[in-house]
Write a protein that holds these residues in place. Structure first.
Motif, mmCIF file in Angstrom:
data_model
loop_
_atom_site.group_PDB
_atom_site.id
_atom_site.type_symbol
_atom_site.label_atom_id
_atom_site.label_comp_id
_atom_site.label_asym_id
_atom_site.label_seq_id
_atom_site.Cartn_x
_atom_site.Cartn_y
_atom_site.Cartn_z
ATOM 1 N N GLY A 220 0.832 -1.202 0.000
ATOM 2 C CA GLY A 220 0.000 0.000 0.000
ATOM 3 C C GLY A 220 0.863 1.248 0.000
ATOM 4 N N SER A 285 -6.165 2.842 -1.198
ATOM 5 C CA SER A 285 -5.609 2.856 0.156
ATOM 6 C C SER A 285 -6.688 2.535 1.178
ATOM 7 N N GLY C 114 -2.640 5.726 5.638
ATOM 8 C CA GLY C 114 -2.328 5.055 4.385
ATOM 9 C C GLY C 114 -2.578 5.883 3.140
#
Lengths: 308, 255, 286
Positions: A220, A285, C114
């Motif tokens: 990721g 993500s 993230g």
């Protein structure tokens, strides 16, 4: 002494009322994370959704990215991201997992104390510095070594992205290995297995979901990385045609946004398409991180059950 | 015969934790002022839970169900409207493991007053000496009040904790096995100071052994599996218990 | 039997050697990167380089505006991210009970961690630069970086808070402390080294980022220093990007010098964080 007495009492009064003020404030801080995720999505959406109306799906799913002539084919960019990420995973995963195994199972204590902060430093290196070294050192080296027309290729991007994702993989995988109960290893050693066999047949399998999470988050991280790939992978928006394309220049989704956002007119079709790419990256993500954290939470629940 | 004033009256108290560990089932109990009341019985009987009800420390835990009344000077402290902070100032607590906060000895003792916003130096120094003296620790620490409290021995730390709850002059002191980790000398020091303290305070103690219960109890309550089996003056309960289960436990047949 | 044992021993020895080699290589590469930049860059670093602005189309002169800009951006990030991040961590560790809500918050935090940095850049452009009309400015860049830094600060702070023994809280509350008093007087001071470590690690990341500030704060070249938070600014990482890709014929020494200064900034912060953490561990008494 009496003159100083009233001041503290005043402070006391503030503290008493401070709780009802502070509690909502602290709660608001806690909720802010949710708010930000929603806001990020809303803003990407509000700027990027228009692209779907302005550009035909056929155009978006074509293999040609040439915005000046209104060709907005995303496939080369998606392909470029996948290729570079795959290349990065090819060596970051084994090196990352093996380093984690080494740190958690094999290394003497002093070595651990050296390795962990050093790897942390790698994780903290600005990606622009790695990109800079990529241009100056890695790309010329690859060009000579492999006799390529240019060293600025998917491979160069992959190598540096791998380096960037290694620290993520190492630290999460190491946590997972550490969490395997001592007794598992002892039981294996007690029936005559070597430490090496124990690592492969007992410890790693027991930690597999954590190691898997580590790999997922590492990948990721690689998909989202921007500056390094933009600087070293050549930026040619060509649909990669298999693994051979590793030795050719490519362009990723992230690099496209970074390279072109500065030059587009606000509100133009091109501008909207760049935000649409942002939405795609956000969703990737989201999927990676939500599934990783669900995996971790489920794992925790299971271990709580086992322990109680 | 001294007439006893009722300090705390517990009526029909039921309580259950959400993880269903320990619970109280219909407790009726009257704790007299200026006496040492001892709550004893086998582990899991509800003694500590009851103690934690008395200064609402259970607010920190997941309580699933609670009913009944606990009257403190006639006021039901289980009411939502009760000022819990004020209640906890009046009801001090000493825990089984001594917990010295990561401060100096002085700041540990005065921490309750600090929370209450007391800053007058005269009041503070008076409270410091008085409470440390009452806890039989003054002579040992008076020359090093600014040393970190963790440097004290276990027995000293437990007396420090006692001094800490005495500093803000509570009305009731709750002690949960305060001598469980202590050597016999420290234990007798603590027990001796309790005898002094009951002149001024109401003391509720969960002892760490039946022997200790018998030594210090003015009143003794025997708890078994969340129920109050028997509550009588200590002398009677330990020599001539009314209930067979009390007798068996006191004589060491189970527990 | 014995031969199989011997074989397994050999297999183990070979395996361990392989692992050691891999780990040693990893260290070697990292140290080599640092050393290489140090050696090639140290010659460029002089007071003139550090404290003067670039000149001659950036091919000469120094990097002072970029240093100052990165300092401002990092400071601005801290201003927003530190109170918010510590507040959120206090909420999670001290105020909230585990529930669906806290699980959603945690998922949101991992998710924030993230999101690709360039997407933060897009978000900052959309919200701060255009919608709130801050323009390309230190303010817009700092707020973008702050949101990006938040997850690091929240998770390390929460961990630091949770490492403070629960008994401290129980004692403080039993003496009549409110939740906030307990947090402020007992928990926060004890968790401070851990929190500091987390804050510095978060800011380290912010200081080195390029993509989030490209469209929100950074200027290619500014002849003067920014005079208000609403001014754009130069910044070290963006400057390094510019001089290594956008300026043809750039002297290599200036590039390495810039990389070295950025590296010293970032690695220096990292070392300070590591130092605080290990000193606090050594001093801990409980």
């Amino acid at each position: 002494m009496d003159t100083t007495a009233p001041r503290p009492r005043k402070r006391l009064a503030i503290f008493r009322t401070a709780d009802p003020v502070l509690t909502p404030l602290i709660k608001a801080c806690g909720y802010s994370a949710i708010l930000f995720v929603i806001m990020i999505f809303v803003f990407l959406w509000s700027e990027g959704f228009a692209a779907l109306g302005e550009v035909s799906l056929k155009n978006l799913f074509s293999a040609r990215w040439y915005p000046i002539e209104e060709y907005f084919g995303l496939l080369p960019l998606i392909g470029g991201s996948l290729l570079v990420t795959l290349g990065a995973a090819l060596f970051a995963v084994p090196i990352g997992v093996l380093t984690a195994v080494y740190i958690s199972e094999v290394a003497p204590r002093w070595m651990r104390e050296v390795l962990k902060p050093v790897i942390e430093i790698l994780g903290g290196l600005p990606s622009v510095v790695l990109g800079f070294l990529g241009i100056l050192v890695l790309a010329p080296f690859l060009r000579k070594l492999l006799d390529l027309p240019t060293g600025l290729t998917a491979l160069a991007g992959s190598i540096l992205l791998g380096a960037i994702s290694i620290p993520t993989i190492v630290s999460i995988a190491e946590d997972a290995l550490d969490a395997v109960p001592r007794s598992y290893r002892d039981a294996s050693l007690a029936i005559g297995a070597t430490r090496w066999q124990t690592i492969w047949r007992v410890t790693l399998p027991a930690a597999r979901s954590g190691v898997f999470t580590a790999i997922m988050l590492g990948i990721g991280r690689a998909i989202g990385e921007t500056m390094t790939v933009m600087m070293v992978s050549g930026n040619a928006a060509v649909l990669p045609s298999g693994l051979r394309a590793l030795f050719e220049p490519v362009r990723t989704m992230t690099a496209t946004i970074a390279a072109e956002m500065g030059e587009v007119a606000t509100g133009s079709v091109h501008y909207h398409v760049l935000f649409l790419i942002g939405i795609i990256l956000f969703l990737i993500s989201l999927v990676v991180n939500v599934s990783a954290s669900l995996l971790i939470q489920r794992k925790q629940k299971r271990s709580e059950r086992v322990l109680s | 015969m001294v007439t006893l004033m009722d300090k705390i009256v517990i009526k029909d108290l039921y309580l259950q934790y959400s993880d269903q560990t320990e619970s109280l089932r219909g407790i009726n109990l009257t704790i007299p002022a200026n006496q040492i009341s001892v709550l004893f019985g086998p582990a899991g009987g509800g003694k500590s839970t009851l103690l934690r009800v008395l200064n609402r420390l259970n607010d920190l835990t997941d309580v699933r169900a609670q009913s009944g009344e606990v009257l403190f000077d006639g006021l039901n402290i289980l009411e939502k409207s009760v000022d819990v902070i004020n209640l906890r100032r009046k009801v001090g607590m000493v825990f089984a493991t001594p917990v010295a906060l990561p401060f100096s000895i002085r700041r540990n003792v005065l921490y309750g007053l600090e929370l209450a916003g007391e800053h007058r130096p005269r009041v503070l120094s008076e409270a410091l000496e008085r409470s440390l003296t009452q806890a039989a620790l003054w002579d040992e620490v008076k020359d090093r009040l600014d040393d970190p409290a963790v440097a004290l021995s276990g027995g000293q730390q437990q007396r420090l904790c006692l001094a800490r709850s005495l500093a803000q002059q509570p009305e009731v002191i709750l002690l949960d096995e305060p001598t469980s980790g202590l050597d016999p000398i420290s234990t007798s020091k603590v027990e001796a100071s309790l005898q002094e303290l009951k002149q001024e305070y109401t003391i509720v103690l969960v002892p760490h052994s039946v022997q200790q219960a018998a030594r210090v109890a003015d009143m003794a309550a025997f708890f078994l599996q969340g129920e109050l089996v028997e509550f009588s003056p200590g002398k009677r309960l330990f020599t001539n218990p009314r209930d067979k289960r009390t007798q068996d436990y006191v004589e060491g047949r189970f527990g | 039997m014995t031969s199989s044992t011997a074989k397994r021993q050999r297999q183990q020895a070979a395996g361990f050697t392989l692992l050691t080699v891999i780990a040693a290589l990893t260290i070697f590469v990292i140290v080599a990167i640092l050393a290489y930049i140090l050696i090639r860059g140290v010659g460029a670093v002089s007071p003139g380089f550090l404290f003067t602005p670039p000149s001659n189309g950036m091919k000469a002169g120094g990097i002072w505006p970029a240093i100052v800009g990165t300092f401002y951006l990092t400071l601005g990030t801290a201003l927003f991210a530190v109170p918010l991040g510590i507040g959120a961590a206090i909420y999670l560790a001290e105020y909230a009970r585990e529930s669906t809500l806290t699980r959603v918050i945690r998922i949101a935090i991992t998710n924030l961690a993230g999101i690709p940095s360039v997407v933060y850049g897009l978000f900052g452009l959309g919200l701060f630069v255009l919608f709130l009309k801050f323009g390309t400015s230190i303010l817009a860049g700092s707020m973008t970086l702050a949101i990006m830094t938040l997850p690091v600060i929240i998770s390390t702070t929460e961990e630091a808070l949770r490492s403070v023994p629960q008994s401290f809280r129980v004692v403080s509350v039993s003496l009549g402390g409110t939740r906030w008093q307990t947090v402020r007087k007992v928990v926060l001071p004890e968790a401070l080294p851990g929190i500091l470590t987390g804050v510095i690690l978060g800011l380290e990341r912010a200081a080195g980022e390029t993509a989030p500030i490209m469209f929100t704060a950074a200027a290619f070249f500014l002849p003067r220093m920014p005079s208000s938070p609403l001014d754009p600014t130069m910044a070290l990482p963006y400057h390094l990007f510019v001089i290594s890709t956008q300026v043809p014929g750039m002297p290599v020494q200036i590039q390495f010098g810039t990389a070295l200064v950025l590296l010293v900034f970032v690695v220096g912060m990292n070392l300070v964080a590591t130092l605080i953490r290990s000193r606090a561990r050594a001093r801990r008494q409980w």
